[in-house]
Design an enzyme around this catalytic site. Structure first.
Site, short mmCIF file in Angstrom:
data_model
loop_
_atom_site.label_atom_id
_atom_site.label_comp_id
_atom_site.label_asym_id
_atom_site.label_seq_id
_atom_site.Cartn_x
_atom_site.Cartn_y
_atom_site.Cartn_z
N ASP A 16 2.75 3.54 8.55
CA ASP A 16 1.45 3.24 7.96
C ASP A 16 0.64 2.48 9.01
OD1 ASP A 16 1.98 4.13 5.14
OD2 ASP A 16 3.56 2.62 5.35
N ASP A 126 4.63 10.41 2.27
CA ASP A 126 4.26 9.37 1.31
C ASP A 126 2.90 9.64 0.69
OD1 ASP A 126 4.69 7.04 -0.11
OD2 ASP A 126 3.88 5.73 1.43
N HIS A 352 -3.27 7.13 3.91
CA HIS A 352 -3.21 6.92 2.47
C HIS A 352 -3.35 5.45 2.08
CE1 HIS A 352 0.82 7.50 4.25
NE2 HIS A 352 1.16 6.46 3.56
#
Length: 898
Positions: A16, A126, A352
């Site tokens: 991330d 994810d 995301h």
């Protein structure tokens, strides 16, 4: 069929880019990770490969710190040690536009090409649900397999799989099909993408570890080939993997343990698959679950980010790129490098945890700056390209005493719209008069009677207001800046029948205007399409003149407490939402002229200030949102909502802008549109699809809310009548059982990130001023049958108006560069190809029927059917006449005359 079990261990780290720490802090650890990998590989350790999380931006982020390592990375990638791509970022699928999803793949593949190899895997580890057209996009990119962690089986708190009575697929392996029929092999991370994390070297620990892990993987696998993902979020590389594998081999001699990669795993897996797998068609949204972990409410976390993103996406794909193509075909340079720069910076905001608004506050502050930079870049491209074209337009048909205005329509659809533009009526440069004297000299000059006319001199309905004197400057290409003051006007007029992919020229002319009026007063307004009556509580009745259907009580606001987090909305148990149904609003007409009417509705609404004291204790104890029992405070604050209901002369329905002064915390604000239809399903705009969804959830669903994602609109129809609500960056909606109302979220205030720890996010409370915009479109039949979807798409796209001079030109006053036609077909993009100067135009079929498409590029020499990654094919005729299959995404390329 093979019977011996093979354990494929794939080392990776799900990265991330920004989340519970801001980007630079996460990057600090990223550099350490890749440095460690390089050391491992260069030392010749028995460490086979590493999957670099499917996103090439990781390479850019690392090389900004270690630029000298680029050749080293290229060698490792070519040697099959590092596996990269195919995406540029791991973006959220539902909160980014159709074209953003394409560009993400296109730029990721281009970046990987520079390094000589790419992982041809649709990697969605994810992603918070995936759009149904993903298999079609992957197939067009030559990708046959997708892996994902969400959407099919229930994934619960802390990413643990929980069983339900009915699975959509009994296996991790399945066939995933798009609505058009395109299929890929789908692989679900049934035990998450960390099911092989931290493999023990200690023999006793390894024995327990593998007994559990092998059993868990066999439970969902259809073959003896078991997948173990050795890594997790920001996980450092396990450097003793070769030793851990050797221990496992000794403990379990009947199992073949391999330090693998996705290419090898998929190749062996496909050879062992059963003859028929379960087929899953369309969206992966965790609909066969209890509904508590869908993460759908990230669609309403920090809505201001979604609005900025929608504006930037629209400017790039629906305005800047088409204008740049128009400019290119008349001889100017296409700004390919600038567009790529803007797209890549925009996609830095698309991971995301970024665009979903579910990170710490520092992350989202940095996102705002990126959005502003993208907007600035796109706006400069738009301004320059429009001016370039305008300089070539013949504007002297009506003489010298006019001010020409060129209005560009880049949507691909014919539009009749109200144009509003600030015009410099007269200007004086500093070089012409002492600058201190200029403002007064301009103010003393009276503005004559003016009208707006078309190229034939026909007067148009218009409204012209003085704006006073303002400073500005020219920046010539061949000289120093030229400051001036200008006497400015605001000119509003109705531009009828603007051609798709073209422009019309209008003129501000000295002439006494005809008498003009609009049918409206403080409580009603109407045009040829609709009649609107405003009620004392601020709601309104909308009459569709074409059908006589009346929609009552539209625009009621609803407010609920929210004791969830950035990921999930959670209404307090037993709470009855507040509404403005019984509120008295202030109602005033603020504009009423020949081109439009605007009625202002003001609510001063007292709502609870925040959640009660128990909420802080529950967050501190990490009580899962499902199990919280907090309520709302008894203390109240004033929520002020100023709503402008605007009806333009040619509009199919009202455009609404709500300005919200938010002083409350821990709540959600929605606007309601009751339809009183009797229907079990509805339509919503998604990625390359107008998707059909049920109004009520599956039997496994327990969450009291049944929220959904949308792109440009949501629509209900009973087959005879329909109501569509278009939006600008409002991605969350729900269909309510009562009155079959469409409920669109326009603000949500939450206080914590959620997930695996306590991360306060005070800025997610969205205190202060926020603006939400939508349009209400009544129609006959469905949104597709009536083609109301075109009106909804066009609502997001501004027309571009340029003031130019009176001059000769090679282009006519009114012109279209490109023409096309196709029933139920939606335009998606027009651009030049990334690696050649062909014009690429993309559409998609919104219907379940084959549709005819015709298209002609005025300067095109030959056309060919392409793909989303801009492949070439045998040429067709310049004038395209082809069929588009149901739900097909089609890209046509044109060679252009030199």
């Amino acid at each position: 069929m093979e019977t011996k079990t093979t354990a494929h261990i794939i080392s990776h780290s799900h990265w991330d880019r920004e989340w519970y720490m801001p980007f630079e802090k996460h990057r600090y650890y990223l550099v350490k990770l890749i440095d460690t990998l390089i050391d491992l590989f260069e030392k010749g350790e028995d460490f086979q490969s590493f999957h670099l999380d499917g996103q090439t931006i990781i390479l850019e982020d690392y090389l900004q710190i270690r630029p000298s390592k680029k050749d080293t990375l290229r060698k490792l990638i070519l040697a099959g040690k590092l596996h990269i791509g195919p995406w540029y970022v791991l973006q959220d699928a539902f909160l980014t536009s159709s074209e953003a999803n394409v560009r993400n793949l296109l730029y990721g593949l281009q970046d990987a090409k520079e390094y000589g190899a790419v992982s041809k895997l649709g990697y969605f580890p994810d992603t918070f649900g995936i759009y149904g057209q993903a298999p079609q996009l992957l197939q067009q990119a030559g990708i046959q397999t997708a892996t994902f962690g969400r959407g099919v089986k229930p994934t619960g708190f802390n990413n643990m799989v929980s069983d339900a009575k009915t699975f959509e697929s009994p296996y991790s392996e399945l066939t995933w099909k798009s609505p058009d029929g395109s299929e890929v092999l789908g692989i679900l991370f049934a035990n998450w993408y960390s099911n092989g994390n931290e493999v023990p070297v200690d023999r006793d620990q390894a024995k327990k570890y593998w007994e559990t892990k092998l059993s868990d993987a066999k439970r969902y696998s259809s073959t003896p080939h078991l997948l173990f993902m050795n890594g997790c979020d920001h996980q450092p590389v396990q450097t003793d993997m070769s030793e851990a594998i050797q221990v496992a081999r000794e403990l379990f001699p009947d199992v073949t343990f391999i330090h693998s990669n996705f290419d090898d795993y998929i190749e062996t897996l496909t050879q062992s698959l059963p003859e028929k797998l379960q087929t899953i068609t369309g969206e992966l949204r965790n609909q066969r679950t209890d509904g508590w972990s869908t993460l759908v409410n990230t669609a309403s976390a920090r809505i201001y980010l979604k609005q900025m993103n929608q504006e930037c996406q629209t400017l790039l794909e629906k305005v800047a790129e088409p204008l740049a193509v128009f400019s290119h075909v008349v001889g100017y340079e296409y700004p390919r490098d600038y567009l790529r720069y803007a797209w890549k910076m925009l996609m830095e905001n698309h991971p995301h945890d970024s665009i979903c608004g579910c990170s710490v506050d520092e992350v989202h502050r940095e996102m705002v700056t990126r959005f502003e930079k993208v907007n600035q870049t796109a706006s400069m491209i738009v301004e320059e390209k429009a001016k370039e074209i305008a300089t070539l337009i013949k504007t002297n048909q009506l003489g010298a005493d006019v001010i020409p205005m060129v209005v560009f329509n880049t949507t691909g659809n014919t539009r009749s719209v109200v144009v509003e533009r600030e015009i410099e009526f007269e200007k004086i440069y500093f070089s012409e008069m002492p600058f201190s004297e200029i403002p007064d000299a301009l103010r003393m000059k009276e503005i004559p009677a003016l009208v707006v006319v078309d190229k034939d001199g026909m007067e148009l309905d218009s409204s012209i207001d003085e704006l006073g004197v303002a400073f500005h400057y020219d920046l010539p290409d061949d000289g120093f800046r030229r400051p001036y003051y200008a006497k400015k006007l605001r000119v509003s007029f109705v531009a009828n029948e603007l051609p798709g992919f073209g422009y019309k020229t209008f003129y501000l002319k000295q002439q006494a205007p005809k008498i003009q009026h609009q049918i409206s007063n403080d409580h009603f307004m109407e045009n040829q399409y609709v009649h609107i009556h405003i009620h004392e509580n601020g709601s309104y009745s909308l009459t569709d003149k074409s059908t006589g259907k009346v929609y009552e009580n539209l625009g009621i606001y609803e407010n609920s407490g929210d004791i969830g987090n950035e990921y999930m909305f959670r209404k307090p148990d037993g709470e009855v939402p507040l509404t403005t149904q019984n509120q008295k609003a202030q109602i005033n007409m603020i504009e009423n002229n020949a081109v439009r009417s605007i009625i202002e509705v003001v609510h001063e609404w007292e709502i609870p200030k925040e959640a009660d004291e128990q909420f802080e204790l529950e967050k501190e104890k990490l009580v899962w949102h499902k199990d919280r029992t907090s309520g709302r405070s008894t203390e109240v604050v004033t929520l002020r909502i100023t709503t402008h209901i605007q009806l333009d002369q040619k509009a199919k329905g009202p455009k609404v802008k709500a300005t919200i002064e938010n002083n409350a915390k821990d709540h959600r604000l929605r606007v309601l549109f009751p339809t009183d239809f009797t229907t079990t399903e509805h339509h919503a705009d998604s990625v390359f699809e107008v998707v059909t969804r049920p109004n009520t959830p599956e039997r496994e669903w327990e969450n009291p809310s049944f929220d959904h994602h949308q792109q440009a609109f949501v629509s209900l129809s009973d087959g005879t009548n329909g109501l569509t609500v278009a939006n600008k960056g409002l991605h969350e909606y729900e269909i309510l059982n009562e009155n079959q109302a469409i409920a669109v979220t326009i603000l949500r205030a939450s206080s914590e990130l959620g997930d695996w720890g306590l991360f306060p996010t005070p800025e997610a409370q969205c205190l202060g001023t926020h603006v939400a915009e939508w349009m209400v479109i009544p129609h006959q039949g469905t949104v597709v049958e009536s083609e109301a979807y075109k009106e909804a798409y066009d609502f997001q796209v501004p027309v571009i108006t340029v003031q130019t001079g009176v001059h000769e030109g090679s282009l006519p006053a009114d012109h279209s560069f490109f023409s096309w036609d196709g029933k139920a077909v939606a335009f998606s993009s027009m651009k030049l190809a990334e690696e050649r100067d062909d014009v690429m135009v993309r559409w998609f079929n919104t219907s379940n029927q084959e549709q005819a498409l015709t298209a002609t590029l005025k300067n095109g020499t030959s056309a060919y059917k392409s793909t989303i990654i801009e492949t070439t094919a045998e040429p067709m005729q310049t004038h395209v006449n082809t069929e588009i299959k149901p739900y097909e995404i089609v890209t046509i390329g044109w060679k252009v005359e030199e």
